[in-house]
Every structure is written in structure tokens, then in C-alpha cells.
Design an enzyme around this catalytic site. Structure first.
Site, PDB file in Angstrom:
ATOM      1  N   CYS A  82       0.818  -1.103   0.022  1.00 17.95           N
ATOM      2  CA  CYS A  82       0.054   0.109   0.050  1.00 17.95           C
ATOM      3  C   CYS A  82       0.905   1.343  -0.078  1.00 17.95           C
ATOM      4  CB  CYS A  82      -0.950   0.135   1.221  1.00 17.95           C
ATOM      5  SG  CYS A  82      -1.689   1.604   1.442  1.00 17.95           S
ATOM      6  N   CYS A 100      -1.083   3.897  -6.409  1.00 15.14           N
ATOM      7  CA  CYS A 100      -2.089   2.851  -5.415  1.00 15.14           C
ATOM      8  C   CYS A 100      -2.427   1.858  -5.891  1.00 15.14           C
ATOM      9  CB  CYS A 100      -3.420   3.891  -5.515  1.00 15.14           C
ATOM     10  SG  CYS A 100      -4.693   3.202  -4.446  1.00 15.14           S
TER      11      CYS A 100
HETATM   12  N1  DGL Z   1      -3.904   0.564  -1.869  1.00 15.54           N
HETATM   13  C1  DGL Z   1      -3.664   1.865  -1.075  1.00 15.54           C
HETATM   14  C2  DGL Z   1      -2.607   2.493  -1.653  1.00 15.54           C
HETATM   15  O1  DGL Z   1      -1.568   2.025  -2.239  1.00 15.54           O
HETATM   16  C3  DGL Z   1      -5.206   2.522  -1.050  1.00 15.54           C
HETATM   17  C4  DGL Z   1      -5.124   3.490   0.076  1.00 15.54           C
HETATM   18  C5  DGL Z   1      -6.425   3.754   0.842  1.00 15.54           C
HETATM   19  O2  DGL Z   1      -7.093   2.954   1.513  1.00 15.54           O
HETATM   20  O3  DGL Z   1      -6.899   4.787   0.533  1.00 15.54           O
HETATM   21  O4  DGL Z   1      -2.414   3.754  -1.574  1.00 15.54           O
END
Ligand code: DGL
Length: 257
Positions: A76, A186
């Protein structure tokens, strides 16, 4: 005695996004066991305060450590930006993070703007700003915060009319501009790559960091002699903080097991 190399690799994301990285690791590391934790109950993190993101990330890492993992991948960008340094201080197992794949985008040497799609937190944090300072002279970099986009993917919506109009409105401001590439900063966004392509056209390359992260994970495990070299019955276990059972089904669907 338990074989220490047989321990699983822990993956964490705020929800189902990190499965885009896990999917690549499953393919490239066929001998490894994996445990995945998605904190969908608290997703999205990308619009929360820094303190809250840190608190939730540390708690999630604790869950993975309780599963006896030999390494942690913070799959993430948001959680990496905020908490990777804290995690590396707390744990002495390898902790691998992700960041927007700006370098490969620069290396394409295409004219036009490099658009970085990511959460509000990722784009505001020091880690991203350091990246921009490093590469900003070599290309025109356009951060594109996408609050609201993670929710579509968490709901299993990878192709609806609403999703398309959300993305169209995001890309409106680039109408008439030349785009060099789109960086998916993301880990949720690779699951909607086809829809992004539909909107911006298939001639603009879309870059995500899954391969780079998996290679880094392999390198780190190799360095510490932690690779699992012969595992005939590998397992992949997915956990989620949400009580919504659909999320576990969606998770297995996203990695196509
Ligand atoms: N998959 C997360 C990232 O790479 C998502 C973040 C979120 O929950 O807003 O930033």
C-alpha cells in the site's frame, strides 16, 4: 524443528488493493507461502490523518507478525509513505514497501506529462515529494489525487458507468495535453487498468510497481537466506478485518485462484 524458510510472507493493504502485488508475487515466487491481511473495515486510509494511518498500519502489521511471517510487504503506497520507517524500527524481519513507479516512467523517455494517480495522503507525504525532487527536472510530473476511487474497487466495481464517469471527470483537465504515461501510485488501481485505458486511449503506457516490489522482496529474502527453495504444498491465506464475507470472495477472485 520448524524450517524458518517455510514461514509465510505477510502482505498488508488497507483492503483488496495489495492483491495486485500479491498476484505478481504468487506467479514469480512459486515456492513461497503467503498470508494476506486487508483492513477493509477501515479503508480507505488515503483520506485519513497521518496519525490514524500510522496507528492502523502498525496494528495490521502486528496481526501479520502473529502469523509468524518471515517478511512483511506493505502493499500500500499510503501506509508505506506514513509508516515504513516505524515498522523497520520495530521489526527485525525484512519490511518491503511500495512507492509510485516514477523511475520506469521516466525511463520510457516519452514526451508529455507523467500523471501519478494516488491517494491524497501519498501525494502529500515526504516520500513522494522526495521522488519528485529527484526526477522533477527530467520530466513534467502531474500528481492526480483520486479520493473516492478506492471505494469503487473495494465494492468490487471494476467496470461500471459510474466508475467510468468518475475517471472521465478526473482526466478532463488533461484534455488536449500530451500524456507520456500514467503511473498507478495506489495498489488498488491496477484492477481498473482496462477502464483507465478506455478513457485515456491505449497508446499511453500505464505503469504499476508490482514487479519492482516483487523483485525487491526476492532480493531481500535472498540476501538473508530466507527463500523457500522447495515447497510442494504452498498455501495462500487471505484475512480481512471486515465482516462482509463478499470481500474474501472478491479477494480470491482478484488473484484468480
Ligand atoms: N492500496 C492503497 C494504496 O496503495 C489504498 C489506500 C487507501 O486505503 O486509501 O495507497
Amino acid at each position: 524443528m520448524e524450517d524458518k524458510n517455510n514461514r509465510p510472507i505477510g502482505f498488508f493493504d488497507t483492503g483488496v488493493g495489495g492483491l495486485s502485488v500479491l498476484k505478481t508475487a504468487i506467479k514469480l515466487m512459486p515456492n513461497e507461502n503467503f498470508v494476506y491481511f486487508g483492513d477493509s473495515k477501515n479503508a480507505p486510509y488515503g483520506t485519513k490523518s497521518i496519525d490514524k494511518v500510522r496507528e492502523l498500519t502498525l496494528k495490521s502489521a502486528e496481526f501479520l507478525v502473529s502469523k509468524n511471517v518471515k517478511a512483511i510487504v506493505i502493499a500500500c503506497n499510503t501506509a508505506t509513505s506514513v509508516a515504513i520507517n516505524d515498522l523497520r524500527k520495530i521489526y527485525d524481519i525484512p519490511v518491503i514497501g511500495v512507492e509510485p513507479a516514477l523511475k520506469p516512467a521516466i525511463e520510457l523517455k516519452r514526451d508529455g506529462k507523467i500523471v501519478i494517480m494516488a491517494t491524497t495522503v501519498t501525494l502529500a507525504e515526504t516520500k513522494f515529494n522526495n521522488l519528485v525532487n529527484k526526477y522533477g527536472k527530467e520530466a513534467e510530473i502531474e500528481p492526480l489525487p483520486c479520493p473516492g476511487l478506492v471505494e469503487f474497487i473495494e465494492n468490487g466495481d471494476l467496470n461500471s458507468k459510474e466508475l467510468k464517469s468518475f475517471l472521465k471527470s478526473k482526466f478532463n483537465k488533461f484534455e488536449g495535453s500530451k500524456l507520456s504515461s500514467i503511473v498507478l501510485g495506489c495498489t488498488h488501481y491496477p484492477f481498473i487498468e482496462d477502464v483507465i485505458k478506455e478513457i485515456i486511449g491505449s497508446d499511453v503506457p500505464i505503469i504499476d510497481g508490482s514487479l519492482g516490489t516483487t523483485n525487491e522482496l526476492k532480493r531481500k529474502l535472498e540476501e538473508k537466506n530466507l527463500l523457500n527453495l522447495n515447497n510442494k504444498d504452498r498455501y495462500i491465506k487471505i484475512f480481512n478485518s471486515s465482516e462482509n464475507k463478499n470481500l474474501i470472495d472478491l479477494s480470491y477472485k482478484l488473484i484468480e485462484i
